[in-house]
Design a protein around this motif. Structure first.
Motif, PDB file in Angstrom:
ATOM      1  N   PRO A 141       0.851  -1.214   0.047  1.00 24.75           N
ATOM      2  CA  PRO A 141      -0.224   0.056  -0.086  1.00 24.75           C
ATOM      3  C   PRO A 141       0.983   1.407  -0.035  1.00 24.75           C
ATOM      4  N   TYR A 142       0.357   2.363  -0.409  1.00 24.26           N
ATOM      5  CA  TYR A 142       1.053   3.537  -0.367  1.00 24.26           C
ATOM      6  C   TYR A 142      -0.172   4.597  -0.013  1.00 24.26           C
ATOM      7  N   TRP A 143       0.170   6.060   0.228  1.00 22.30           N
ATOM      8  CA  TRP A 143      -0.784   6.899   0.429  1.00 22.30           C
ATOM      9  C   TRP A 143      -0.939   7.539  -1.012  1.00 22.30           C
ATOM     10  N   ARG A 144      -2.165   7.474  -1.529  1.00 23.07           N
ATOM     11  CA  ARG A 144      -2.382   8.522  -2.784  1.00 23.07           C
ATOM     12  C   ARG A 144      -2.842   9.680  -2.508  1.00 23.07           C
ATOM     13  N   ARG A 145      -3.374   9.896  -1.246  1.00 19.22           N
ATOM     14  CA  ARG A 145      -3.504  11.242  -0.733  1.00 19.22           C
ATOM     15  C   ARG A 145      -3.090  11.535   0.509  1.00 19.22           C
ATOM     16  N   GLU A 146      -2.514  12.568   1.159  1.00 15.90           N
ATOM     17  CA  GLU A 146      -2.042  12.726   2.438  1.00 15.90           C
ATOM     18  C   GLU A 146      -3.182  12.639   3.439  1.00 15.90           C
ATOM     19  N   PRO A 147      -3.001  11.621   4.492  1.00 23.20           N
ATOM     20  CA  PRO A 147      -4.090  11.544   5.332  1.00 23.20           C
ATOM     21  C   PRO A 147      -4.349  12.843   6.102  1.00 23.20           C
ATOM     22  N   GLU A 218     -19.096  -9.662  15.478  1.00 19.98           N
ATOM     23  CA  GLU A 218     -18.000  -9.045  14.821  1.00 19.98           C
ATOM     24  C   GLU A 218     -18.196  -8.713  13.597  1.00 19.98           C
ATOM     25  N   LEU A 219     -18.777  -9.754  12.603  1.00 15.41           N
ATOM     26  CA  LEU A 219     -18.836  -9.581  11.322  1.00 15.41           C
ATOM     27  C   LEU A 219     -19.912  -8.820  11.033  1.00 15.41           C
ATOM     28  N   ARG A 220     -21.032  -8.873  11.808  1.00 17.31           N
ATOM     29  CA  ARG A 220     -22.173  -8.112  11.466  1.00 17.31           C
ATOM     30  C   ARG A 220     -21.968  -6.721  11.719  1.00 17.31           C
ATOM     31  N   ALA A 221     -21.127  -6.256  12.607  1.00 15.22           N
ATOM     32  CA  ALA A 221     -20.523  -4.790  12.867  1.00 15.22           C
ATOM     33  C   ALA A 221     -19.836  -4.480  11.741  1.00 15.22           C
ATOM     34  N   GLU A 222     -18.802  -5.322  11.208  1.00 14.62           N
ATOM     35  CA  GLU A 222     -17.952  -5.186  10.067  1.00 14.62           C
ATOM     36  C   GLU A 222     -18.951  -4.761   8.856  1.00 14.62           C
ATOM     37  N   LEU A 223     -19.874  -5.463   8.488  1.00 16.20           N
ATOM     38  CA  LEU A 223     -20.790  -5.257   7.402  1.00 16.20           C
ATOM     39  C   LEU A 223     -21.488  -3.880   7.590  1.00 16.20           C
ATOM     40  N   THR A 224     -21.901  -3.809   8.801  1.00 14.53           N
ATOM     41  CA  THR A 224     -22.647  -2.486   9.179  1.00 14.53           C
ATOM     42  C   THR A 224     -22.020  -1.303   8.914  1.00 14.53           C
ATOM     43  N   GLU A 225     -20.721  -1.126   9.117  1.00 12.30           N
ATOM     44  CA  GLU A 225     -19.969  -0.049   9.173  1.00 12.30           C
ATOM     45  C   GLU A 225     -19.003  -0.031   8.090  1.00 12.30           C
ATOM     46  N   GLY A 226     -18.720  -1.111   7.517  1.00 16.58           N
ATOM     47  CA  GLY A 226     -17.434  -1.147   6.314  1.00 16.58           C
ATOM     48  C   GLY A 226     -17.833  -0.323   5.009  1.00 16.58           C
ATOM     49  N   PRO A 227     -19.000  -0.542   4.521  1.00 20.76           N
ATOM     50  CA  PRO A 227     -19.308   0.106   3.133  1.00 20.76           C
ATOM     51  C   PRO A 227     -18.819   1.664   3.397  1.00 20.76           C
ATOM     52  N   ALA A 228     -19.630   2.310   4.167  1.00 21.17           N
ATOM     53  CA  ALA A 228     -19.310   3.778   4.367  1.00 21.17           C
ATOM     54  C   ALA A 228     -17.829   4.125   4.647  1.00 21.17           C
ATOM     55  N   ARG A 229     -17.286   3.199   5.582  1.00 21.49           N
ATOM     56  CA  ARG A 229     -15.927   3.576   5.996  1.00 21.49           C
ATOM     57  C   ARG A 229     -14.873   3.323   4.667  1.00 21.49           C
ATOM     58  N   HIS A 230     -15.184   2.446   3.824  1.00 15.70           N
ATOM     59  CA  HIS A 230     -14.719   2.156   2.553  1.00 15.70           C
ATOM     60  C   HIS A 230     -14.397   3.264   1.743  1.00 15.70           C
ATOM     61  N   VAL A 231     -15.507   3.611   1.374  1.00 16.09           N
ATOM     62  CA  VAL A 231     -15.641   4.999   0.164  1.00 16.09           C
ATOM     63  C   VAL A 231     -15.337   6.382   0.978  1.00 16.09           C
ATOM     64  N   ARG A 232     -15.352   6.396   2.618  1.00 18.66           N
ATOM     65  CA  ARG A 232     -14.946   7.477   2.833  1.00 18.66           C
ATOM     66  C   ARG A 232     -13.290   7.894   2.930  1.00 18.66           C
ATOM     67  N   TYR A 233     -12.679   6.647   3.291  1.00 17.09           N
ATOM     68  CA  TYR A 233     -11.417   6.768   3.543  1.00 17.09           C
ATOM     69  C   TYR A 233     -10.553   5.772   2.624  1.00 17.09           C
ATOM     70  N   GLN A 234     -10.702   4.383   2.881  1.00 14.93           N
ATOM     71  CA  GLN A 234      -9.764   3.672   2.254  1.00 14.93           C
ATOM     72  C   GLN A 234      -9.776   3.879   0.723  1.00 14.93           C
ATOM     73  N   ARG A 235     -10.774   4.095   0.180  1.00 16.96           N
ATOM     74  CA  ARG A 235     -10.751   4.107  -1.459  1.00 16.96           C
ATOM     75  C   ARG A 235     -10.339   5.484  -1.997  1.00 16.96           C
ATOM     76  N   GLU A 236     -10.271   6.644  -0.938  1.00 16.21           N
ATOM     77  CA  GLU A 236      -9.800   7.815  -1.232  1.00 16.21           C
ATOM     78  C   GLU A 236      -8.432   8.086  -1.231  1.00 16.21           C
ATOM     79  N   TYR A 237      -7.883   7.403  -0.060  1.00  8.99           N
ATOM     80  CA  TYR A 237      -6.462   7.894   0.564  1.00  8.99           C
ATOM     81  C   TYR A 237      -5.605   6.954   0.256  1.00  8.99           C
ATOM     82  N   LEU A 238      -5.704   5.546   0.221  1.00 10.76           N
ATOM     83  CA  LEU A 238      -4.963   4.421   0.011  1.00 10.76           C
ATOM     84  C   LEU A 238      -4.766   4.017  -1.585  1.00 10.76           C
ATOM     85  N   GLY A 239      -3.413   3.956  -1.772  1.00  2.72           N
ATOM     86  CA  GLY A 239      -3.345   3.217  -3.117  1.00  2.72           C
ATOM     87  C   GLY A 239      -2.694   1.858  -2.827  1.00  2.72           C
ATOM     88  N   TRP A 240      -2.521   1.185  -3.881  1.00  2.20           N
ATOM     89  CA  TRP A 240      -1.787  -0.205  -3.812  1.00  2.20           C
ATOM     90  C   TRP A 240      -1.039  -0.508  -5.202  1.00  2.20           C
TER      91      TRP A 240
END
Length: 254
Positions: A141-147, A218-240
């Protein structure tokens, strides 16, 4: 010795356990122009898609090492499916201590540099298996944008900003370790989506089939919170990406 069960549930339907899609993997294989019979060692190989598809498409041979019995079973099935089981083999073991019995043409760790304690340690580990003039493949991974803050950093599965480099910093880091970057294939946001969103479907189907399992909360919580977290953070800031490296020669040696 195995991966935690939540990890194998999350990626139970994946052939590639990182943001690369099958086209990216094929692009990398073509870009390296490997000769038929080239030997590959793939540490933390997951479900073996690199070894299996490159054996089919380029006539390579190789060995994969992984800690997950689930993923290795899938790798062996894939090798049989593609008719390459005589050219690739898989070993259940701790990749962090694995060195090839004889030098290989390509030594790879695609997305698991934790096995060497980070980039530098993983490059050092891979070098112990590769022949002079051979290739290392490192997925990282690498930062595609500065966090902007610690919340963003932690949402990208890091504990501090310096856990990852920006892309120029990462390439300079390889150079500082004495290696030329001779190829690279970078994942894009669509690759992140296919990798992460596919986990959501795996989790949901598992939850429907296993509502009383100890991991369900644990996995129910991940599915509830994960999609919004992905598009808000990982998708925008993290490259690979995957980076191909060759050891620099001393001055006067090319």
């Amino acid at each position: 010795m195995d991966l935690p069960r939540n990890f194998t549930v999350r990626e139970s339907g994946h052939r590639v356990h990182n943001p690369f899609n099958e086209e990216d993997l094929a692009t990398l294989g073509r870009a390296l122009r490997l000769a038929p019979g080239s030997r590959i060692l793939d540490l933390a190989c997951g479900s073996g898609e690199l070894l299996c598809t490159w054996a089919r498409d380029h006539g390579t041979t190789g060995t994969g090492v992984d800690i997950s019995t689930v993923f290795l079973a899938a790798a062996r099935e894939r090798a049989a499916e593609l008719g390459v089981a005589d050219r690739v083999g898989f070993v259940h073991g701790d990749a962090s201590g694995h060195v090839a019995g004889a030098p290989v043409d390509v030594a790879a760790c695609v997305g698991a540099t934790w096995i060497g304690g980070g980039v530098a340690g993983t490059v050092e580990l891979l070098e112990r298996s590769v022949r002079p003039g051979g290739l290392l493949l490192v997925g990282e991974p690498y930062w595609r944008r500065e966090p902007p803050d610690l919340t963003t950093v932690e949402a990208c599965h890091a504990t501090a900003r310096d856990d990852y480099f920006a892309l120029p910093e990462l390439l300079e880091r390889f150079g500082g370790l004495g290696w030329d970057v001779v190829e690279m294939v970078l994942a894009d946001q669509r690759g992140w989506d296919r990798y992460v969103a596919a986990q959501w479907l795996n989790i949901r189907r598992w939850l429907d089939a296993n509502p009383g399992d100890e991991l369900a909360g644990e996995l129910r919580a991940e599915l509830t919170e994960g999609p919004a977290r992905h598009v808000r953070y990982q998708r925008e800031y993290l490259g690979w990406g995957v980076f191909a490296l060759m050891r620099r020669r001393p001055p006067g040696h090319g």
